[in-house]
Write an enzyme that holds these catalytic residues in place. Structure first.
Site, short mmCIF file in Angstrom:
data_model
loop_
_atom_site.label_atom_id
_atom_site.label_comp_id
_atom_site.label_asym_id
_atom_site.label_seq_id
_atom_site.Cartn_x
_atom_site.Cartn_y
_atom_site.Cartn_z
CB SER A 47 16.88 -2.66 -19.82
OG SER A 47 16.24 -1.10 -19.84
CE LYS A 70 21.16 -1.59 -22.58
NZ LYS A 70 20.33 -1.17 -21.19
CB SER A 103 17.18 1.21 -22.53
OG SER A 103 18.00 0.06 -21.49
N1 GLN Z 1 12.39 1.77 -18.83
C1 GLN Z 1 13.00 1.65 -17.19
C2 GLN Z 1 13.45 3.33 -16.70
O1 GLN Z 1 13.91 3.56 -18.23
C3 GLN Z 1 14.53 0.47 -16.94
C4 GLN Z 1 16.15 0.98 -17.97
C5 GLN Z 1 16.47 -0.24 -17.87
O2 GLN Z 1 16.33 -1.20 -16.76
N2 GLN Z 1 17.96 0.22 -17.81
O3 GLN Z 1 14.02 3.18 -15.76
#
Ligand code: GLN
Length: 487
Positions: free
Chosen positions: A179, A80, A155
């Site tokens: 994410s 990532k 994400s």
């Molecule tokens: N979707 C959640 C957010 O936008 C979690 C994102 C994540 O786990 N990095 O904060």
């Protein structure tokens, strides 16, 4: 190499490498060719690292020849793009870091290098890991390999879509509120968020430091164990890293769940949940029972309903502090065409960050401001403690809790992009886990209208072996995880 990438796993590719039926250079070239061929459609990869990948593959072949191969030696993977890679751009899918080349490796990358791993690229994501669809990437949106008109989740959407589309044999992602698990569920791969502190965060670009964890996205539970064997462990460079000894995560993986007690928390079968998700997860739970687990319905974790609110105070607060460093003076994007330093800083943030990142910084700055700190941040921290205690109590009775990973199947690109609250709601089942700091895994558990559905298994701190055991057992009697999208 044949064209059956889809059936390969880390384990089976390792066997081929060890038996000299295939070299890592051949395998790496095949995956690079696959990326060239299909990634215009999936768009999982931000940077392809062809030259360094082939160099790593040649080194891996030497290791294999000398009989020193680890399971990950010579296996192509994606990282990532918020995990620092020395000499390779690490953009966080943000204009702010579009040209940022870290001078050092994250600890997980060091560990993978040591194991002879081959990184073939950096995976797309929501900008600074804020989002649930990869639509917040400043560069492009990743498409779900099961239906290109739909999101892959986020994400870590690039990591999940890349593995699902067989562009790599596994990927690393990061999980702050879901994410790793939510995109794993949306793309039909196995995604593990380890216990907070289990995997070093050193070199992971910080979003919300008390919630962030790195973890693997793989084709099955056994592969997840193989990656954990390499990346888990204490790191003196991460002050929140746990000194806990690292077990062999492949030990104890059997198709027998006798003696296992599993609770089903009712609050996770939320209003607005799609019926096909509910049906699939209930079927999957029945399978766990057939495997010998004792399942108890109607477990209650009443504070779950506050988790979303707590998350959207704590995560933006920490983000607002962490992102203060992008001021155009030290590194990253810098708006230079101004008369004063202050204007330069302002314009750097104005043009360097996307809308969602700005929204979080404003939310966080507000929640931490002196007049509101007690009412929001402090209160959220207190509720966080309650949520954690609730999990502790549940784990006195149960070895694991099982829930859906998401209330819906993957949604359409654009469907929630203009409605942040709708987007935030897609993580209701995953956020509480980061708030409590416990581990959880998402595994493929069925399809609704041809789209993947993930099942989440949650455990007490450092119970990754239990989560992997449940997942492994389930994957011995189901073949959801073996189904592959036609890209
Ligand atoms: N979707 C959640 C957010 O936008 C979690 C994102 C994540 O786990 N990095 O904060």
């Amino acid at each position: 190499m044949t064209d059956n990438y889809a059936d390969l796993t880390i384990r089976s590719a390792h066997e081929l490498l060890k038996a000299k039926k295939l070299s890592s250079v051949e395998l790496t070239k095949a995956y690079l060719a696959r990326i060239k061929k299909i990634d215009q459609r999936v768009r999982a990869v931000v940077t392809v690292t062809e030259d360094s990948a082939l160099q790593q593959a040649r080194k891996a072949d030497e290791l294999i020849a000398s009989g020193k191969a680890d399971h990950l030696t010579g296996i192509p993977m994606l990282i990532k793009d918020n995990i620092c890679t020395s000499g390779v751009k690490t953009t966080c899918s943000s204009k702010m870091l579009e040209n940022f080349v870290p001078p050092y490796n994250a600890t997980v990358v060091e560990k993978l290098n040591h194991a002879g791993a081959v990184m073939i690229g950096k995976a797309n994501m929501d900008e600074f890991a804020m989002g649930s669809s990869t639509e917040n990437s400043a560069f492009f949106t990743t498409h779900n390999p099961w239906d290109p008109s739909r999101v892959p989740g986020g994400s870590s959407g690039g990591s999940a879509a890349g593995v699902a589309a067989s562009e790599a044999l596994y990927a690393l992602g990061s999980d702050t509120g879901g994410s790793i698990r939510q995109p794993a569920g949306f793309c039909n791969v196995t995604g593990l968020k380890p216990t907070y502190g289990r995997v070093s965060r050193y070199g992971l670009v910080a979003f919300a430091s008390s919630l962030d964890q790195i973890g693997p996205l793989t084709k099955d539970a056994l592969d997840s164990a193989l990656v954990m064997n390499v990346i888990a462990g204490y790191d003196p460079r991460d002050s929140t890293s746990a000194p806990e000894p690292v077990p062999d995560y492949t030990k104890g993986l059997t198709a027998d769940l006798k003696g296992m007690k599993i609770g089903i928390p009712q609050e996770y079968f939320v209003e607005g949940m799609q019926s096909e998700v509910e049906v699939a997860i209930k079927d999957a739970i029945r399978k766990l029972e057939e495997l010998g687990a004792k399942v108890e319905w109607g477990v209650s974790l009443p504070h779950t309903r506050h988790a979303l609110a707590v998350y959207y105070i704590i995560a933006p607060s920490e983000a607002s502090a962490n992102l203060a460093r992008y001021d155009g003076a030290k590194y990253g994007f810098s708006y230079k065409d101004t008369g004063s330093m202050w204007e330069g800083m302002e314009k750097t943030k104005q043009f360097g960050f996307g809308a969602e990142v700005k929204r979080r910084i404003m939310l966080g700055t507000y929640a931490l401001s002196s007049g509101y700190y007690d009412a929001y941040y402090l209160k959220a921290q207190k509720v966080r403690t309650l949520i954690r205690h609730e999990f502790d109590q549940a784990f006195e009775k149960y070895d694991a809790l099982v829930t859906p990973t998401s209330p819906t199947v993957p949604f359409r690109i654009g469907e929630k992009a203009d409605n942040p609250l709708q987007m935030y709601l897609s993580d209701v089942c995953t956020l509480p886990i980061n708030i409590a700091g416990v581990p959880a895994i998402s595994i493929p558990a069925g399809f609704g209208g041809g789209l993947p559905i993930g099942m989440q298994v949650i455990g007490k701190p450092f119970s990754e072996p239990t989560l992997l055991k449940i997942s492994y057992a389930y994957q011995q009697v189901t073949d959801w995880h073996k189904r592959k999208p036609r890209v």
